[in-house]
Design an enzyme around this catalytic site. Structure first.
Site, PDB file in Angstrom:
ATOM      1  N   GLY A  50       3.643   9.486  16.042  1.00  0.00           N
ATOM      2  CA  GLY A  50       2.417   8.717  15.806  1.00  0.00           C
ATOM      3  C   GLY A  50       2.397   7.399  16.550  1.00  0.00           C
ATOM      4  O   GLY A  50       1.455   7.087  17.284  1.00  0.00           O
ATOM      5  N   ARG A  51       3.453   6.594  16.392  1.00  0.00           N
ATOM      6  CA  ARG A  51       3.437   5.263  17.007  1.00  0.00           C
ATOM      7  C   ARG A  51       3.703   5.300  18.509  1.00  0.00           C
ATOM      8  O   ARG A  51       3.729   4.255  19.156  1.00  0.00           O
ATOM      9  CB  ARG A  51       4.426   4.345  16.292  1.00  0.00           C
ATOM     10  CG  ARG A  51       5.856   4.855  16.230  1.00  0.00           C
ATOM     11  CD  ARG A  51       6.661   4.082  15.193  1.00  0.00           C
ATOM     12  NE  ARG A  51       7.979   4.662  14.946  1.00  0.00           N
ATOM     13  CZ  ARG A  51       8.209   5.669  14.124  1.00  0.00           C
ATOM     14  NH1 ARG A  51       7.221   6.258  13.485  1.00  0.00           N
ATOM     15  NH2 ARG A  51       9.438   6.119  13.936  1.00  0.00           N
ATOM     16  N   GLU A  77       8.809   0.340  12.155  1.00  0.00           N
ATOM     17  CA  GLU A  77       8.796   1.722  11.659  1.00  0.00           C
ATOM     18  C   GLU A  77       9.897   2.522  12.356  1.00  0.00           C
ATOM     19  O   GLU A  77      10.440   3.462  11.787  1.00  0.00           O
ATOM     20  CB  GLU A  77       7.420   2.342  11.931  1.00  0.00           C
ATOM     21  CG  GLU A  77       7.082   3.486  10.994  1.00  0.00           C
ATOM     22  CD  GLU A  77       5.606   3.853  11.060  1.00  0.00           C
ATOM     23  OE1 GLU A  77       4.809   3.193  10.378  1.00  0.00           O
ATOM     24  OE2 GLU A  77       5.260   4.776  11.796  1.00  0.00           O
ATOM     25  N   LYS A 115      -2.970  13.024  13.409  1.00  0.00           N
ATOM     26  CA  LYS A 115      -2.083  14.094  13.871  1.00  0.00           C
ATOM     27  C   LYS A 115      -2.004  15.177  12.788  1.00  0.00           C
ATOM     28  O   LYS A 115      -2.110  16.355  13.069  1.00  0.00           O
ATOM     29  CB  LYS A 115      -0.708  13.487  14.165  1.00  0.00           C
ATOM     30  CG  LYS A 115       0.286  14.462  14.748  1.00  0.00           C
ATOM     31  CD  LYS A 115       1.554  13.725  15.131  1.00  0.00           C
ATOM     32  CE  LYS A 115       2.705  14.691  15.315  1.00  0.00           C
ATOM     33  NZ  LYS A 115       3.976  14.008  15.512  1.00  0.00           N
ATOM     34  N   GLU A 144      -6.051   7.943   3.720  1.00  0.00           N
ATOM     35  CA  GLU A 144      -7.024   6.919   4.124  1.00  0.00           C
ATOM     36  C   GLU A 144      -7.995   7.481   5.161  1.00  0.00           C
ATOM     37  O   GLU A 144      -9.209   7.253   5.094  1.00  0.00           O
ATOM     38  CB  GLU A 144      -6.310   5.707   4.740  1.00  0.00           C
ATOM     39  CG  GLU A 144      -5.409   4.932   3.802  1.00  0.00           C
ATOM     40  CD  GLU A 144      -3.976   5.444   3.782  1.00  0.00           C
ATOM     41  OE1 GLU A 144      -3.755   6.659   4.014  1.00  0.00           O
ATOM     42  OE2 GLU A 144      -3.081   4.625   3.532  1.00  0.00           O
ATOM     43  N   LYS A 166       2.906   7.736   1.270  1.00  0.00           N
ATOM     44  CA  LYS A 166       1.819   8.713   1.176  1.00  0.00           C
ATOM     45  C   LYS A 166       1.902   9.476  -0.149  1.00  0.00           C
ATOM     46  O   LYS A 166       0.890   9.897  -0.694  1.00  0.00           O
ATOM     47  CB  LYS A 166       1.854   9.669   2.374  1.00  0.00           C
ATOM     48  CG  LYS A 166       1.433   9.017   3.709  1.00  0.00           C
ATOM     49  CD  LYS A 166       1.421   9.989   4.881  1.00  0.00           C
ATOM     50  CE  LYS A 166       1.040   9.309   6.190  1.00  0.00           C
ATOM     51  NZ  LYS A 166       0.946  10.186   7.349  1.00  0.00           N
ATOM     52  N   HIS A 176      -0.043 -24.636  16.473  1.00  0.00           N
ATOM     53  CA  HIS A 176      -0.623 -25.537  15.479  1.00  0.00           C
ATOM     54  C   HIS A 176      -0.392 -25.013  14.071  1.00  0.00           C
ATOM     55  O   HIS A 176      -1.044 -25.439  13.128  1.00  0.00           O
ATOM     56  CB  HIS A 176      -2.115 -25.713  15.747  1.00  0.00           C
ATOM     57  CG  HIS A 176      -2.360 -26.303  17.098  1.00  0.00           C
ATOM     58  ND1 HIS A 176      -2.551 -27.644  17.297  1.00  0.00           N
ATOM     59  CD2 HIS A 176      -2.374 -25.728  18.327  1.00  0.00           C
ATOM     60  CE1 HIS A 176      -2.705 -27.866  18.589  1.00  0.00           C
ATOM     61  NE2 HIS A 176      -2.594 -26.724  19.243  1.00  0.00           N
TER      62      HIS A 176
HETATM   63  C1  G6Q Z   1       3.696   6.694  13.046  1.00  0.00           C
HETATM   64  C2  G6Q Z   1       3.647   7.127  11.671  1.00  0.00           C
HETATM   65  C3  G6Q Z   1       2.367   6.784  10.958  1.00  0.00           C
HETATM   66  C4  G6Q Z   1       1.215   7.731  11.272  1.00  0.00           C
HETATM   67  C5  G6Q Z   1       0.093   7.485  10.289  1.00  0.00           C
HETATM   68  C6  G6Q Z   1      -1.090   8.378  10.540  1.00  0.00           C
HETATM   69  O1  G6Q Z   1       4.619   6.900  13.778  1.00  0.00           O
HETATM   70  O2  G6Q Z   1       3.952   8.457  11.584  1.00  0.00           O
HETATM   71  O3  G6Q Z   1       1.962   5.471  11.203  1.00  0.00           O
HETATM   72  O4  G6Q Z   1       0.783   7.567  12.584  1.00  0.00           O
HETATM   73  O5  G6Q Z   1       0.558   7.653   8.992  1.00  0.00           O
HETATM   74  O6  G6Q Z   1      -0.736   9.714  10.493  1.00  0.00           O
HETATM   75  P1  G6Q Z   1      -1.731  10.818  10.961  1.00  0.00           P
HETATM   76  O7  G6Q Z   1      -1.982  10.659  12.412  1.00  0.00           O
HETATM   77  O8  G6Q Z   1      -1.074  12.128  10.654  1.00  0.00           O
HETATM   78  O9  G6Q Z   1      -2.993  10.624  10.179  1.00  0.00           O
END
Ligand code: G6Q
Length: 571
Positions: free
Chosen positions: A280-281, A366, A219, A225, A525, A397
């Site tokens: 994001g989530r 989160e 986003k 990463e 981050k 198990h």
């Molecule tokens: C989700 C968080 C987080 C995010 C990641 C990736 O709700 O905001 O998990 O999705 O850090 O972020 P980007 O999509 O900006 O790379």
């Protein structure tokens, strides 16, 4: 701040939920019911399942195996009312800025709005842009899947590699993994998220550049990463293909930061837009779901949206007492805040759903892992639980021992389909039988009398029985929900994921926290930057605490010695 936000903030300024009448009554009620055993509740009321279950389409939620009575049910519903769950739900659906700290609307429900209803964010109907991006996803995924879109040298695309992390990884990953039976033969979906190059390199071992499509999902298009992996993937691709122009046929991106994506080298046409009102989530329903559309086809992606939409409509319109996400949320609060349960387990009795616990960990932890409430005050009650789980029957198990006889209360959700995607011999009957047997055993336990009888039947001598029987007793009274559904289809999966999203939302409202920011992720981050600088030189690091300094210096010692020796050996 917009007028919208101010309204939202003003209406949230209220005394702590623990001071509400419903909370106080629940506390008093807890004293009366905590010693009740579900075994007795079931024995006393043959209609218990009838009263404590709810269905939506092919999904049945059986919540009768919970430590509750009619009065618990009534008081929990009152708590939801007193916390203003319905009003907050309506605010979310109307595009109010319910994400207070980031001053944003939370409108993932618009992404799967399959009706003609207008859905506005800041006065603008977002549905035309949602439909435009869906159409673009359809054209592209159709073209890739039919072979009309091909790699730079005319090869068909066989591998899709999603590069993203967190919300830009877990959602599409859980769907692709769960929906394998719907995937196109000859097309594979891979997900690379970890900064550890191993993740990328091990994935690249299985693909050829000419037939690989990278989806760079971010986003922000700044996440460390993802940027690292995207740059390394591009370098790998160019090192093998040696043609910059070929990037247009092998790299697409999903982002809210088109400028950065273009700067990375992605053609404008290959960029799929998401909006700041998609968290994001909560983003798998947006273009972040592009790998899903590619892997499963757009029709299946739209069935997933349809399933989520059905759950949205249910959440929006069903009375609280029959509202699946509300019921699950309230039971979670009952255990979290009154029984002090620290965690909540999720056990999918479906191998396809094996990544569901990981996805729910992010969604729930989160969203509701917060200490500061919507009014900026520190909460004095427990908020989000630790979510964990593994698929059944494997968990049986391993850690189920603790569920049955441990000292910690662990409420759990069991999810199981009635029909297998892979009917084979007796497998599915065994799987389902184990699921039902576990929830029954957790609820019922094994009494001293039952344990003694079993040992006698096994022919043990009296002194052996005496030594053993206490270990063979199971208290029972361990709560669980069972989510039983017909078959794991895209539509059902969409409903299940939306069910959990709304459950988390309702809990956040009752705990008076903002479920839609993630300051902890952002803190993470920021953190690594400085240390990365320290790791790049040989001088002793002294600027942190003794532990962090020592760890940095130890790694530097080993690392630099390793590479010096290697260089020396090479000479
Ligand atoms: C989700 C968080 C987080 C995010 C990641 C990736 O709700 O905001 O998990 O999705 O850090 O972020 P980007 O999509 O900006 O790379």
């Amino acid at each position: 701040m917009t007028a919208n936000t101010n309204d939202t903030k003003a209406s949230s300024a209220k005394p702590s939920i623990t001071e509400s009448q419903a909370w106080q009554q629940l506390q008093a009620h807890f004293q009366q019911v905590q010693s009740l055993h579900m075994r007795d509740l079931f024995a006393a009321d043959p209609q218990r399942f009838e009263r404590f279950h709810v269905s939506l389409g092919d999904i049945l939620l059986d919540y009768s195996k919970n430590r509750m009575t009619d009065e618990t049910h009534r008081l929990l519903l009152e708590l939801a009312q007193q916390a203003g769950v319905e009003a907050w739900r309506d605010k979310m659906f109307s595009g109010d800025h319910v994400n207070l700290t980031e001053d944003r609307a939370v409108m993932h429900v618009a992404l799967r709005n399959r009706s003609e209803t207008v859905m506005r964010v800041d006065g603008i109907d977002v549905m035309p842009q949602v439909r435009r991006v869906l159409q673009k996803m359809r054209s592209f995924s159709d073209a890739v899947r039919s072979g009309e879109f091909r790699g730079y040298n005319g090869e068909r695309i066989k591998s899709i590699i999603n590069i993203g992390i967190g919300g830009s990884d877990l959602g599409p990953l859980v769907v692709c993994e769960s929906m394998k039976p719907y995937a196109q033969r000859g097309l594979n979906a891979h997900f690379v998220s970890n900064a550890d190059a191993t993740h990328l390199l091990e994935t690249l071992k299985n693909v050829e550049p000419e037939s690989t499509l990278f989806v760079i999902s971010s986003k922000s298009f700044t996440t460390q990463e993802t940027m690292l992996n995207a740059e390394s993937a591009k370098a790998w691709f160019l090192s093998l293909v040696g043609n910059e122009k070929a990037i247009a046929k092998h790299f697409v991106s999903v982002t809210n930061n088109t400028e950065a994506a273009e700067e990375f080298g992605i053609a404008a046409d290959n960029i799929y837009e998401i909006w700041d009102w998609v968290g994001g989530r909560y983003s798998l329903w947006s273009a972040i779901g592009l790998p899903i559309a590619l892997y499963l086809g757009m029709d299946h992606f739209e069935e997933l949206l349809e399933g989520a939409h059905v759950m949205d409509q249910h959440f929006k319109t069903a009375p609280l007492a029959e509202n699946m996400p509300v019921i699950m949320a309230l039971l979670g609060i009952w255990y979290n805040n009154f029984f002090d349960a620290q965690s909540h387990a999720v056990m999918p009795y479906s191998q396809y759903l094996r990544r569901l616990p990981a996805y729910l960990q992010q969604l729930d932890m989160e969203s509701n892992g917060k200490t500061i409430d919507r009014d900026g005050e520190r909460v004095d009650y427990l908020t989000g639980p630790i979510i964990w789980g593994e698929p059944g029957t494997n968990g049986q198990h391993a850690f189920f021992q603790l569920l049955h006889q441990g000292t910690k209360p662990v409420p759990a959700d069991f999810l199981v389909p009635c029909i297998s995607q892979n009917p084979m011999g007796n497998h599915h009957r065994v799987l389902v039988a184990n699921c039902f047997a576990q929830t029954r055993a957790l609820m019922h336990g094994k009494t001293t009398g039952e344990a003694l009888e079993q040992l006698r039947e096994a022919g043990l001598a009296d002194d052996e029985i005496n030594d053993l029987f206490a270990h063979k007793v199971f208290d029972g009274n361990k709560p669980s929900n069972t989510i039983l559904f017909e078959k794991l289809t895209p539509k059902t999966l969409g409903s299940i994921l939306a069910l959990y999203e709304h459950k988390v939302f309702v809990q956040g409202i009752i705990w008076n926290i903002n479920s839609f920011d993630q300051m902890g992720v952002e803190y993470g981050k920021e953190l690594a930057g400085d240390i990365q600088g320290e790791l790049s030189h040989r001088d002793q690091t002294e600027c942190y605490d003794s532990s962090t300094n020592a760890l940095i210096n130890h790694r530097k010692d080993i690392y630099f010695r390793h590479y010096e020796r290697r260089d020396y050996d090479k000479k």
